[in-house]
Design an enzyme around this catalytic site. Structure first.
Site, mmCIF file in Angstrom:
data_model
loop_
_atom_site.group_PDB
_atom_site.id
_atom_site.type_symbol
_atom_site.label_atom_id
_atom_site.label_comp_id
_atom_site.label_asym_id
_atom_site.label_seq_id
_atom_site.Cartn_x
_atom_site.Cartn_y
_atom_site.Cartn_z
ATOM 1 N N LEU A 193 -6.636 3.201 6.134
ATOM 2 C CA LEU A 193 -5.840 3.420 7.351
ATOM 3 C C LEU A 193 -6.680 3.160 8.599
ATOM 4 C CD1 LEU A 193 -3.707 6.649 6.638
ATOM 5 C CD2 LEU A 193 -3.079 4.269 6.282
ATOM 6 N N GLU A 219 0.954 4.819 10.473
ATOM 7 C CA GLU A 219 -0.515 4.880 10.598
ATOM 8 C C GLU A 219 -0.969 6.059 11.465
ATOM 9 O OE1 GLU A 219 -1.989 3.008 8.704
ATOM 10 O OE2 GLU A 219 -0.722 1.241 8.411
ATOM 11 N N ILE A 235 7.267 1.626 2.608
ATOM 12 C CA ILE A 235 6.157 0.817 2.114
ATOM 13 C C ILE A 235 6.421 -0.654 2.434
ATOM 14 C CG2 ILE A 235 4.730 0.277 0.117
ATOM 15 C CD1 ILE A 235 4.817 3.302 1.115
ATOM 16 N N PHE A 257 0.876 -1.183 0.000
ATOM 17 C CA PHE A 257 0.000 0.000 0.000
ATOM 18 C C PHE A 257 0.904 1.221 0.000
ATOM 19 C CE2 PHE A 257 -2.691 3.096 2.280
ATOM 20 C CZ PHE A 257 -3.949 2.869 1.734
HETATM 21 P P1 TGC Z 1 -9.175 16.123 5.814
HETATM 22 O O1 TGC Z 1 -9.687 17.390 5.189
HETATM 23 O O2 TGC Z 1 -9.322 15.905 7.254
HETATM 24 O O3 TGC Z 1 -9.836 14.902 5.038
HETATM 25 C C1 TGC Z 1 -9.715 14.749 3.642
HETATM 26 C C2 TGC Z 1 -10.810 13.777 3.249
HETATM 27 O O4 TGC Z 1 -10.568 12.527 3.915
HETATM 28 C C3 TGC Z 1 -11.643 12.251 4.811
HETATM 29 N N1 TGC Z 1 -11.059 11.659 6.008
HETATM 30 C C4 TGC Z 1 -11.259 10.403 6.359
HETATM 31 N N2 TGC Z 1 -11.992 9.438 5.801
HETATM 32 C C5 TGC Z 1 -11.999 8.246 6.403
HETATM 33 N N3 TGC Z 1 -11.293 7.993 7.511
HETATM 34 C C6 TGC Z 1 -10.535 8.932 8.096
HETATM 35 N N4 TGC Z 1 -9.821 8.641 9.176
HETATM 36 C C7 TGC Z 1 -10.494 10.197 7.521
HETATM 37 N N5 TGC Z 1 -9.850 11.346 7.813
HETATM 38 C C8 TGC Z 1 -10.212 12.240 6.879
HETATM 39 C C9 TGC Z 1 -12.343 13.573 5.043
HETATM 40 O O5 TGC Z 1 -13.683 13.387 5.406
HETATM 41 C C10 TGC Z 1 -12.188 14.218 3.710
HETATM 42 O O6 TGC Z 1 -13.123 13.625 2.848
HETATM 43 P P2 TGC Z 1 -13.796 14.471 1.644
HETATM 44 O O7 TGC Z 1 -14.694 13.520 0.965
HETATM 45 O O8 TGC Z 1 -14.498 15.601 2.310
HETATM 46 O O9 TGC Z 1 -12.665 14.941 0.773
HETATM 47 O O10 TGC Z 1 -7.703 15.980 5.346
HETATM 48 P P3 TGC Z 1 -6.447 16.539 5.956
HETATM 49 O O11 TGC Z 1 -5.441 16.567 4.859
HETATM 50 O O12 TGC Z 1 -6.739 17.823 6.712
HETATM 51 O O13 TGC Z 1 -6.092 15.372 6.985
HETATM 52 C C11 TGC Z 1 -5.511 15.644 8.121
HETATM 53 C C12 TGC Z 1 -4.946 14.367 8.777
HETATM 54 C C13 TGC Z 1 -3.705 14.769 9.548
HETATM 55 C C14 TGC Z 1 -6.004 13.825 9.728
HETATM 56 C C15 TGC Z 1 -4.576 13.287 7.759
HETATM 57 O O14 TGC Z 1 -3.717 13.813 6.842
HETATM 58 C C16 TGC Z 1 -3.943 12.082 8.415
HETATM 59 O O15 TGC Z 1 -4.597 11.182 8.917
HETATM 60 N N6 TGC Z 1 -2.582 12.014 8.390
HETATM 61 C C17 TGC Z 1 -1.859 10.852 8.838
HETATM 62 C C18 TGC Z 1 -1.711 9.921 7.689
HETATM 63 C C19 TGC Z 1 -1.006 8.662 8.092
HETATM 64 O O16 TGC Z 1 -1.470 7.917 8.959
HETATM 65 N N7 TGC Z 1 0.117 8.371 7.421
HETATM 66 C C20 TGC Z 1 0.909 7.220 7.688
HETATM 67 C C21 TGC Z 1 0.475 6.093 6.768
HETATM 68 S S1 TGC Z 1 1.373 4.660 7.145
HETATM 69 C C22 TGC Z 1 1.948 4.207 5.655
HETATM 70 O O17 TGC Z 1 1.745 4.806 4.660
HETATM 71 C C23 TGC Z 1 2.678 2.977 5.643
HETATM 72 S S2 TGC Z 1 1.550 1.739 5.492
HETATM 73 C C24 TGC Z 1 2.250 0.533 6.462
HETATM 74 C C25 TGC Z 1 3.306 -0.177 5.709
HETATM 75 O O18 TGC Z 1 3.298 -0.209 4.481
HETATM 76 O O19 TGC Z 1 4.173 -0.790 6.373
#
Ligand code: TGC
Length: 400
Positions: free
Chosen positions: A255, A379, A179, A143
């Site tokens: 996520l 995450e 990843i 992913f």
């Molecule tokens: P924001 O404006 O809050 O939201 C954008 C759109 O996304 C929706 N949304 C969600 N939907 C479902 N579940 C959630 N938890 C959601 N959070 C937000 C939201 O409703 C909106 O939808 P739409 O339809 O209106 O466009 O976006 P933002 O950019 O302000 O988000 C802020 C924040 C910090 C919460 C977000 O960026 C975030 O969660 N950041 C952390 C991301 C993260 O966890 N990254 C690490 C990923 S780990 C990885 O990639 C490795 S995978 C593991 C591996 O491969 O080993």
């Protein structure tokens, strides 16, 4: 291997189980999944994990066995998936991570991230092509969301997917980092910016221009693989796009699934550390008596137990909410933040109770401590989840 380590790593000691009978809150089906996962972790992961961690070896032959056990994409229905409940899935994550976070990470990346993306957002043809093999462990998925500049703000991703006029092909360019399993994966779910916002693409990893390189310098989760990915003019047919994922809610909803597994999994690592500390406290003598007979050590063990039991009860509550379709992202943030933070504290206290032995591979504690630093970071870091909760409480966004 010492008796303490065996007792500590093979599941909860009678002491931990007796104090708080969580199992009384589980159905027969959930208990059966728990037992199956505990047996798998004890028989197939624990005997090899210290060597694999030391040698940075991902034991790929276990993947098919995890598939045969029904653990891969087990919360999904159809396409060879088990269709199990959320609590059963959480319990499996807990038992696998009691052995090692790297293997729970594999289960999460395969099932919660890659398979969920295809199941939830893919066309019927995409589901048929990939999911049965992934559920069986014959195919591996990854992913690709996070980029080298960091994972906290996926909205700022710079990977692009451009549509070519005549052919309708997509061409992907960019890079991803951290990843999981990318270098052994058959398919990558890649998230990229398009003219239509962020979209997901299924990239067979044999496609020219796709390269995945393991990050070799990790001192954490060494029995699993995390990679850098390069996408250099990766050309895909028009139907490689996931049709039903539009914008960031697509990857974020995947996520959510992985974070839910972590809520449970981190408590597995914590339990393993607590067990090791209890076992050692009962047998290690200092000043003429077992250290477990001293008030300082008992106070530490009691505090560790309290946080462990609270963490499992929280995981169970979130699981019941999820089964009712009522679990919110903010509630998941409470769980991810609490479980990993408290698991780290429990692991650190266990390390201190073990004294100098705590930093050796004779006990699982230092490995869990090192692993949990990754779990804390991916995450959504502690800080991201604090800000998600801050926004939920105040209605004000403080990310930037
Ligand atoms: P924001 O404006 O809050 O939201 C954008 C759109 O996304 C929706 N949304 C969600 N939907 C479902 N579940 C959630 N938890 C959601 N959070 C937000 C939201 O409703 C909106 O939808 P739409 O339809 O209106 O466009 O976006 P933002 O950019 O302000 O988000 C802020 C924040 C910090 C919460 C977000 O960026 C975030 O969660 N950041 C952390 C991301 C993260 O966890 N990254 C690490 C990923 S780990 C990885 O990639 C490795 S995978 C593991 C591996 O491969 O080993």
């Amino acid at each position: 291997m010492t008796d303490e380590r065996q007792g500590g790593a093979c599941g909860p000691t009678p002491l931990v189980d007796e104090v708080f009978d969580i199992e009384a809150l589980l159905s027969d089906d959930e208990l059966a999944w728990q037992l199956k996962a505990r047996e798998f972790a004890t028989r197939r992961i624990l005997p090899i994990i210290e060597d694999d961690f030391e040698n940075k070896h991902f034991r790929q032959e276990l993947v098919a066995e995890l598939g045969a056990a029904g653990f891969l994409g087990m919360h999904l229905t159809g396409y060879g998936c088990a269709g199990a409940g959320a609590v059963a899935y959480g319990l499996v994550c807990q038992e696998i991570e009691a052995a090692d976070s790297g293997w729970r990470t594999f289960v999460s990346v395969q099932g919660s991230l890659a398979m969920t993306a295809i199941h939830k957002f893919g066309s019927e043809e995409q589901r048929q092509r990939w999911l049965p093999g992934m559920a069986a462990g014959a195919l591996i998925g990854c992913f690709a969301l996070t980029e080298p500049t960091g994972g906290s703000d996926p909205a700022g991703m710079s990977t692009t997917a451009t549509r070519e006029g005549l052919s309708g092909d997509w061409v992907l360019d960019g890079s991803k980092r951290w990843i999981g399993m990318a270098s052994v994966a058959d398919v990558a779910v890649v998230w990229a910016q398009t003219d239509d916002g962020v979209r997901g693409f299924l990239v067979p990893t044999s496609t020219p221009g796709f390269t995945a390189t393991p990050i070799d310098t990790k001192l954490s989760m060494r029995a699993s693989i995390q990679c850098d990915i390069r996408l250099d003019g990766v050309r895909l047919p028009a139907d490689a796009m996931l049709p039903d994922a539009r914008g960031l809610s697509g990857p974020f909803s995947c996520l959510n699934e992985a974070r839910f597994g972590i809520v449970w999994g981190a408590m597995g690592a914590a339990r393993s550390c607590l067990d090791a500390a209890i076992g050692r406290a009962r047998t290690r003598e200092v000043f003429g008596k077992p250290i477990g007979a001293t008030q300082l050590i008992q106070a530490k063990l009691a505090d560790m137990l309290v946080e462990y039991e609270k963490g499992v009860l929280l995981a169970l509550h979130l699981g019941r909410l999820k089964q009712r379709g009522a679990l919110t992202p903010a509630q998941i943030s409470v769980g991810k933040l609490n479980s990993v933070r408290e698991a780290l504290r429990i692991a650190s206290e266990a390390r201190s109770i073990l004294g100098g032995d705590g930093v050796t591979s004779e006990f699982p504690v230092m490995r869990h401590l090192a692993n949990l630093e990754s779990v804390r970071t991916y995450e959504g870091t502690d800080e991201i989840h604090q800000l998600v909760l801050g926004r939920a409480l105040t209605g004000l966004s403080a990310f930037a």
